[in-house]
Design an enzyme around this catalytic site. Structure first.
Site, mmCIF file in Angstrom:
data_model
loop_
_atom_site.group_PDB
_atom_site.id
_atom_site.type_symbol
_atom_site.label_atom_id
_atom_site.label_comp_id
_atom_site.label_asym_id
_atom_site.label_seq_id
_atom_site.Cartn_x
_atom_site.Cartn_y
_atom_site.Cartn_z
ATOM 1 N N PHE A 149 29.211 -79.947 -84.043
ATOM 2 C CA PHE A 149 29.448 -78.524 -84.286
ATOM 3 C C PHE A 149 30.421 -78.330 -85.448
ATOM 4 O O PHE A 149 30.236 -77.454 -86.301
ATOM 5 C CB PHE A 149 29.997 -77.885 -83.006
ATOM 6 C CG PHE A 149 30.134 -76.391 -83.068
ATOM 7 C CD1 PHE A 149 31.328 -75.800 -83.454
ATOM 8 C CD2 PHE A 149 29.060 -75.581 -82.748
ATOM 9 C CE1 PHE A 149 31.447 -74.428 -83.514
ATOM 10 C CE2 PHE A 149 29.168 -74.204 -82.808
ATOM 11 C CZ PHE A 149 30.370 -73.627 -83.188
ATOM 12 N N VAL A 150 31.475 -79.150 -85.490
ATOM 13 C CA VAL A 150 32.478 -79.052 -86.558
ATOM 14 C C VAL A 150 31.861 -79.482 -87.882
ATOM 15 O O VAL A 150 32.062 -78.835 -88.918
ATOM 16 C CB VAL A 150 33.707 -79.919 -86.218
ATOM 17 C CG1 VAL A 150 34.726 -79.880 -87.349
ATOM 18 C CG2 VAL A 150 34.342 -79.451 -84.909
ATOM 19 N N LYS B 16 16.090 -83.420 -77.216
ATOM 20 C CA LYS B 16 16.532 -84.163 -78.404
ATOM 21 C C LYS B 16 17.445 -85.297 -77.941
ATOM 22 O O LYS B 16 18.600 -85.065 -77.593
ATOM 23 C CB LYS B 16 17.259 -83.238 -79.375
ATOM 24 C CG LYS B 16 17.630 -83.908 -80.688
ATOM 25 C CD LYS B 16 18.305 -82.910 -81.628
ATOM 26 C CE LYS B 16 18.628 -83.565 -82.966
ATOM 27 N NZ LYS B 16 19.592 -84.668 -82.838
ATOM 28 N N SER C 206 15.368 -85.161 -92.144
ATOM 29 C CA SER C 206 16.193 -84.739 -91.019
ATOM 30 C C SER C 206 15.550 -83.500 -90.398
ATOM 31 O O SER C 206 14.421 -83.147 -90.733
ATOM 32 C CB SER C 206 17.609 -84.437 -91.507
ATOM 33 O OG SER C 206 18.458 -84.148 -90.436
ATOM 34 N N LYS D 287 20.544 -77.085 -81.038
ATOM 35 C CA LYS D 287 21.602 -78.013 -80.642
ATOM 36 C C LYS D 287 22.507 -77.378 -79.592
ATOM 37 O O LYS D 287 22.892 -76.221 -79.701
ATOM 38 C CB LYS D 287 22.447 -78.413 -81.866
ATOM 39 C CG LYS D 287 21.709 -79.240 -82.907
ATOM 40 C CD LYS D 287 21.429 -80.657 -82.442
ATOM 41 C CE LYS D 287 22.666 -81.502 -82.312
ATOM 42 N NZ LYS D 287 23.312 -81.866 -83.575
#
EC number: 6.5.1.2
Length: 660
Positions: A34-35, A112, A82, A305
């Site tokens: 996340f960061v 995932k 990706s 995500k």
């Protein structure tokens, strides 16, 4: 201005490159996804606004590389891209809405897997080579190591040429087992799987239980029209495909797709492997080609995500807190870490035995979780930087009374302990109890520290206008507090009884008492005056054990507790609650239920509330003491467990008549 922008871009590039190396090469990431993504988005934003500062070496034009010098670099037959990603379901829905399916909705959804990406090349049905993703153009040749993974077939029954993408992973259970014996433990299962796969000696790799799911058939479009057909072919050829992959078509709606994502999200803790999101792909290969690609990702796929359920942080100090029952709970103060959508700076350590079992002390790096939106907790020590383990002090930190041990926990035995008193007041005012609006923990602590209140009964005698002399308290706020206190007097007796904090007496037990004609203060008081008779009477109620029975009897013989009840009775609180169970509802009365699945037109919370009002008792999990499991569509693991325990199953049709 321009120099500041240039400097920020340069700083972002430097930081992202550092993180890329940690993630892809060292397998030791120092920040959560996340960061990382937040910094990438900021760099993209600046480069979009100031294109003159965008360079060809920008991380936004590439994706990280896992290339190592220990393995030969080999070029991929086609770019290994990706995935684009979102963290918000609304953004995910927007992505789906933008796709022109031409009246032929088709999409796949699958977990995932948080593992190590691999590309398998088969020539005439024989595994020719296995490459890591690398930088997308070149990958490391790890064929000799991949051959040791038992779930990857070396020879196929058909002489076919295949290019497959898969995710090598290690189960949660094996991760914990292996990590115990490593001199330098890994922080998560993904890093361990990646580290094992890159070991130079393949004999070492063979000793580790690596696993794999195949998730992409890169040359499938040459033979098949849709991904579901390609996936079926992979299974037939002997490849392991995630059984949770689901294909949606014209018969389905976007709502059903989102419901399935919600279902996976809810169950992710129960999976044997780690997942960090859900992947959606257009199934139609022709449509995929029309949608096309960017240099970074295919436009026909998207990863949703999850925000991190756990994080890694350093323990800076350990304090002990005293709860309303006197229980001593050690709490770790940690470096700020982002977990499950929130920054946390402290985490519970449960008790002394738990601290000893994980060998924790100040200075250690730990894994912190916030599963199910509960209080953050330390799960395990990742890196040990201290000696020994923290010991809970012999005396209560609030009143200095010697603590006593009961089971796994230490307790302060002093009923007049200030920490115990203030925590009892907080509990009394809390949402699940009397729900006294405006009385936050901060205000309650302030009133206690100023010696305005010493117990919950003082809330009903204190002159709140005395607070006018203190900053932050004005007429309107004080009047709201007074009105909240007055409103609490009308709460049902069940709420008052719960708010008294009788040990182990929760909502379900109170409901059991009420269903057995113990639905008033006077009845409970009268019963408990004969301790032996009360004990035998309470034990006859299904769901009440010896421990709870003794706690109830003790409470209704305690002078302090009885004085509180008498005080509230004099203020005309409700001291009785009528529980009307007619003949039609006798099936529900006192029975223990659990619920799973979805119900058309009804939320689970509405069903639970309606059935509770008719005498039902609800558990959050399936146990042997359960009477019924209510099952809706897409029932999960609860149904499987209930069947194994021979628990009766009820459908929506069975309970529908009770919802009117």
């Amino acid at each position: 201005m321009s120099s500041k922008v240039q400097q920020e871009i340069a700083d972002l590039k430097k930081l992202i490159r550092k993180w890329d190396k940690e993630y892809y090469v060292d397998s030791l990431p120092s920040v959560e996804d996340f960061v990382y993504d937040k910094h990438i988005l900021r760099l993209q934003e600046l480069e979009s606004k100031y294109p003159e500062y965008k360079t060809l070496d920008s991380p936004t034009l590439k994706f990280g590389s896992d290339l190592l010098n220990d393995f030969k670099e080999v070029e991929h037959s086609a770019p290994i891209l990706s995935l684009d990603k979102v963290y918000d379901l609304d953004l995910l829905k927007s992505w789906i809405d933008k796709i022109d399916f031409n009246n032929s909705f088709n999409i796949s959804v699958e977990p995932k897997i948080d593992g190590c990406s691999i590309v398998l090349y088969y020539k005439d049905g024989v595994l020719e080579k296995a490459l890591t993703r690398g930088n997308g153009k070149f990958g490391n040749d790890v064929t000799i190591n991949v051959r040791t993974i038992r779930y990857i077939p070396l020879f196929l029954d058909e002489k076919v040429d295949l290019v497959l993408r898969g995710e090598v992973y290690i189960t949660k259970e094996n991760f914990l087992k292996i990590n115990k014996f490593l001199e330098k433990p890994y922080t998560n299962s993904r890093n361990l799987a990646s580290g094992i796969l890159r070991r130079v000696d393949s004999r070492e790799v063979a000793n580790f239980p690596l696993n794999i799911f195949i998730y992409d058939f890169l040359n499938a479009g040459l033979e098949f029209k849709t991904n579901d057909l390609a996936t079926a072919r992979l299974k037939k050829l002997g490849f392991k495909v995630n059984p949770l992959i689901r294909f949606f078509d014209l018969k389905n709606s976007i709502g059903e797709v989102l419901n399935y994502i919600a279902d996976i999200t809810k169950k992710r803790d129960s999976f044997e492997y780690e997942i960090d999101g859900v992947v959606l792909k257009v199934s139609d290969f022709a449509l995929r080609e029309r949608l096309g690609y960017t240099a970074h990702h295919p436009k026909w796929a998207m990863a949703y995500k999850f925000e991190a359920l756990s994080g890694f942080s350093r323990v800076n100090s350990i304090v002990v807190q005293v709860g309303r029952s006197g229980k001593i709970t050690p709490v770790a103060n940690i470096d700020k870490v982002f977990v499950s959508g929130a920054f946390i700076t402290s985490a519970t350590l449960h008790n002394q035995d738990y601290i000893r079992s994980i060998g924790l002390n100040v200075g250690d790096v730990v894994k912190v979780s916030r599963r199910g939106d509960v209080i953050p907790a330390v799960e395990m020590v990742i890196n040990k930087f201290s000696t020994g383990f923290f010991k809970v002090p012999d005396n209560c930190p609030a009143c200095k009374t010697a603590v006593v041990k009961e089971g796994a926990h230490f307790f302060c035995p002093n009923n007049n302990c200030p920490s115990v008193a203030v925590e009892r007041i907080k509990y009394f005012c809390s949402k699940n109890c009397m729900d006294i609006e405006g009385f936050s923990d901060k205000i309650i602590s302030f009133l206690f520290e100023k010696k305005f209140i010493f117990s919950e009964i003082d809330l009903y005698t204190f002159d709140f206008y005395k607070l006018l002399e203190f900053k932050g308290f004005k007429d309107r706020k004080i009047n709201n507090l007074i009105n909240s206190i007055e409103a609490s007097k009308k709460k049902p007796f069940s709420k008052l009884l719960l708010s008294m904090g009788i040990k182990d007496l929760g909502e379900n037990t109170i409901r059991l008492l009420f269903l057995n004609n113990l639905n008033s203060f006077s009845k409970l008081f009268k019963l408990c005056q004969d301790r032996y008779f009360a004990f035998s009477t309470l034990l006859k109620i299904k769901g009440i054990g010896e421990k709870i029975a003794l706690n109830i009897i003790e409470a209704f013989n305690d002078s302090v507790m009885l004085n509180k009840f008498k005080f509230f009775e004099n203020l005309e609180f409700k001291m009785e609650e009528v529980v009307a169970i007619d003949g039609e509802n006798k099936l529900l009365a006192g029975k223990k239920f659990c619920i799973t699945g979805t119900f058309n037109g009804y939320s689970r919370s509405i069903i639970i509330d309606k059935l509770k009002n008719k005498g039902a008792i609800f558990n959050t999990c399936v146990t042997g003491s359960l009477d019924f499991l209510i099952v809706g569509e897409k029932a999960g693991s609860k149904l499987k467990k209930a069947l194994s325990l021979n628990i009766k199953i009820m459908s929506f049709e069975d309970i529908k008549s009770y919802l009117d």
